[in-house]
Write a protein that holds these residues in place. Structure first.
Motif, short mmCIF file in Angstrom:
data_model
loop_
_atom_site.label_atom_id
_atom_site.label_comp_id
_atom_site.label_asym_id
_atom_site.label_seq_id
_atom_site.Cartn_x
_atom_site.Cartn_y
_atom_site.Cartn_z
N LEU A 101 0.99 -1.32 0.09
CA LEU A 101 0.08 -0.19 -0.06
C LEU A 101 0.97 1.70 -0.06
O LEU A 101 2.36 1.66 0.98
CB LEU A 101 -1.23 0.16 0.74
CG LEU A 101 -2.07 -1.09 1.07
CD1 LEU A 101 -2.91 -0.77 2.32
CD2 LEU A 101 -2.91 -0.81 -0.32
N ALA A 102 0.29 2.25 -0.79
CA ALA A 102 1.47 3.63 -1.06
C ALA A 102 1.42 4.38 0.63
O ALA A 102 0.42 3.85 1.46
CB ALA A 102 0.40 4.44 -1.40
N MET A 103 2.06 5.45 0.75
CA MET A 103 2.10 5.79 2.28
C MET A 103 0.55 6.94 2.06
O MET A 103 0.10 7.56 1.15
CB MET A 103 3.21 7.39 2.05
CG MET A 103 4.71 6.52 2.13
SD MET A 103 5.98 7.56 1.97
CE MET A 103 5.83 8.33 3.31
N GLY A 104 0.02 6.92 3.39
CA GLY A 104 -0.93 7.98 2.89
C GLY A 104 -2.40 7.02 3.70
O GLY A 104 -3.75 7.63 3.60
N VAL A 105 -1.62 5.57 3.79
CA VAL A 105 -2.95 4.93 3.64
C VAL A 105 -2.55 3.03 3.65
O VAL A 105 -1.51 3.21 3.86
CB VAL A 105 -3.50 4.73 2.27
CG1 VAL A 105 -4.20 5.70 1.37
CG2 VAL A 105 -2.65 3.30 1.10
N HIS A 106 -3.49 2.79 5.04
CA HIS A 106 -3.34 1.51 5.61
C HIS A 106 -4.31 0.77 5.89
O HIS A 106 -5.62 1.03 5.97
CB HIS A 106 -2.87 1.96 7.04
CG HIS A 106 -3.67 2.91 8.34
ND1 HIS A 106 -4.53 4.09 7.94
CD2 HIS A 106 -5.36 2.78 8.76
CE1 HIS A 106 -5.76 4.33 8.23
NE2 HIS A 106 -6.05 3.43 9.32
#
Length: 539
Positions: free
Chosen positions: A59-64
């Protein structure tokens, strides 16, 4: 297939790090059996890529991941640390991305990149790694596989790069292959070759395939089951043919209904209508790669092309990548010089035009690019971009230009958007801006170069419908360049088929589609999945 799923996603929820925003993926659950081929479809922003990148922990940074379980081959991936995930990536789960040029390292040779995964996951000698790499490159039909090992990604076409990317992933014989829009940037023939190869190789090794796409034609041709996502929510799933032939959810029905279809109401342009654009025995050459002691030899990319476009007519120019379509379109506008032959607009050769005559031609002939984002100045507001094409229109002062800009934006459905910047617009909206810029000067000829190839099906339909409406209202002629014959069937009066710089077939759209005379045309039609899907959807 065994009863135990290879991949099990249970109530997967993905959220942005900023509190208060709605979930990007809400409670997704599905299973995938070993050796099964499944597709996840939906428009841009539906959560397709988000779901699949969560599986290997990318997953990209800023999401979880806020909730849910991800089990692969009995192992809970959500509970693994980074070292554990690295062991699964490549060896257990392989990933093929949309654009291989950004996935392959441009600074490293192909051989080094193929060897990287084998060195990390397998106990092999350099000789064994080289032998396996050559064998796999042969398997994906790369010419001169030994020589390929010493070359860099930029030395290959898009289709060849995607084959190399596929080879690097399948070298490790993963249990699951995730292919995220793997052929969006490829022409129809390359797309079919890559996907046929992908399905063949995964079938040989028993690898499961998870195909992420917005192209329902590919789903119909290559998968057994399909999941449909809308704004992060799973709205429908089932056997591919059943879902596409009888969709139960309105969103799925909208996707299927967005397929290009022949416009039976369109009135053909009269055979004796005046010829607006005439291309006569046109040849275009590029300078080849020079040697150490010699200049580069000219390479002929267009060879003796004869083509005409009548007033008010839409002529589709089709062919695979490298056939010369874009070169011909730019030559038609005087943007590529001819080695021989002539291009005439209203009977006047472009190379003979001077001064005011040439300025008038520039107003009368406009170009719509494939990728509007790269052709729109990111520093200018939308009103300024559209207004730039009106600077040399006689009789228009500043107030008149603004009035024309606002009217044109309203015509393309972007009323009130004149003060926005390109990055604030969606892909479909940016393409509308590109069309608005082209038609603002009220041209008589528009050359549209792959204007919908990068758009989702529903956005593609909107843009095509808009283009047809504007063309009918304003009466401009169009040279419509594309590799997608399903689009051609909807929009074109005539079809011209280009292969390796030569015209191999031309005629009315219905005639060419129903009784193609040339083998190359038949191959293009057979490789167009949207045409097969239209038959399924209407059955």
């Amino acid at each position: 297939m065994s009863g135990v799923p290879l991949l099990e996603i249970e109530n997967l929820r993905i959220e942005a790090d900023q509190p208060g925003r709605p979930p990007l993926l809400a409670g997704l659950s599905f299973t995938l059996a070993a050796g099964e081929r499944m597709a996840i479809v939906g428009e841009s922003g539906s959560g397709k890529t988000m779901a699949t990148r969560a599986i290997p922990g990318l997953l990209a940074m800023g999401v979880h991941r806020a909730a849910g379980a991800i089990r692969f081959d009995g192992c809970d991936l959500a509970g693994l640390d980074e070292a554990g995930l690295r062991a699964v990536r490549g060896a257990g789960i392989g990933l093929v991305f949309q654009e291989p040029m950004t996935s392959l390292n441009p600074a490293l040779t192909i051989g080094r990149q193929l060897a990287e995964g084998l060195r990390l996951h397998c106990d092999l000698s350099d000789v064994e790694i080289r032998a396996r790499s050559i064998a796999m490159l042969e398997r994906v039909h790369i010419r001169d596989p030994e020589g390929c090992l010493n070359r860099h990604p930029h030395e290959f076409s898009g289709g060849m790069r995607q084959r190399i990317m596929l080879a690097s992933v399948l070298l490790l014989k993963p249990r699951l292959l995730i292919a995220d829009e793997p052929t969006t940037a490829l022409d129809t023939l390359s797309q079919r070759e890559v996907l046929d190869l992908m399905v063949e190789l995964t079938a040989e090794t028993g690898t499961a395939l998870l195909l992420i796409t917005h192209d329902l034609g590919l789903v119909a041709k290559y998968t057994e089951r399909v999941l449909v996502l809308e704004k992060g929510v799973l709205v429908e799933q089932g056997v591919t043919r059943e879902v596409l032939s009888a969709p139960k959810h309105p969103y799925t029905a909208k996707l299927v209904g967005s397929l290009p279809r022949r416009d039976e109401s369109r009135v053909p342009v009269a055979a004796d209508a005046p010829v607006l654009l005439a291309i006569e025995d046109a040849c275009v050459e590029f300078v080849g790669k020079p040697g150490i002691l010699r200049a580069g030899k000219p390479v002929r990319v267009l060879d003796g092309v004869d083509l005409h476009v009548r007033e008010g007519e839409i002529v589709a120019l089709v062919g695979a990548s490298g056939s010369g379509k874009t070169t011909l379109g730019r030559a038609a506008l005087g943007l590529k010089p001819l080695a021989s032959g002539a291009i005439r607009f209203e009977g006047i050769a472009l190379h003979e035009m001077r001064g005011a005559e040439r300025t008038a031609f520039r107003r009368a002939a406009q170009l719509v690019f494939q990728d509007p984002f790269s052709s729109l100045d990111p520093r200018l507001r939308i009103g300024e971009i559209v207004g730039a094409s009106l600077r040399h229109v006689p009789g228009l002062d500043r107030a008149g230009r603004r009035e024309r800009v606002l009217a044109t934006l309203a015509d393309v459905g972007l009323e009130g958007f004149e003060d926005r910047l390109p990055h604030q617009m969606s892909g479909g909206q940016r393409q509308r801006i590109a069309i608005a810029r082209a038609i603002a000067s009220q041209p008589r000829l528009v050359v549209a170069d792959e204007p919908v190839s990068a758009l989702d099906l529903t956005i593609q339909l909107q843009v095509l419908t808009l283009f047809q409406k504007l063309q009918a209202e304003r009466g401009f002629a169009c040279l419509f360049i594309t590799h997608d014959l399903a689009v051609v069937e909807q929009i074109a009066d005539r079809v011209v088929v280009l292969e390796a710089g030569r015209i191999v077939e031309e005629g009315p759209t219905g005639t060419v589609f129903e009784a193609p005379a040339h083998d190359y045309t038949r191959r293009l039609l057979a490789a167009t999945p949207g045409l097969a899907l239209a038959e399924i959807a209407s059955s």
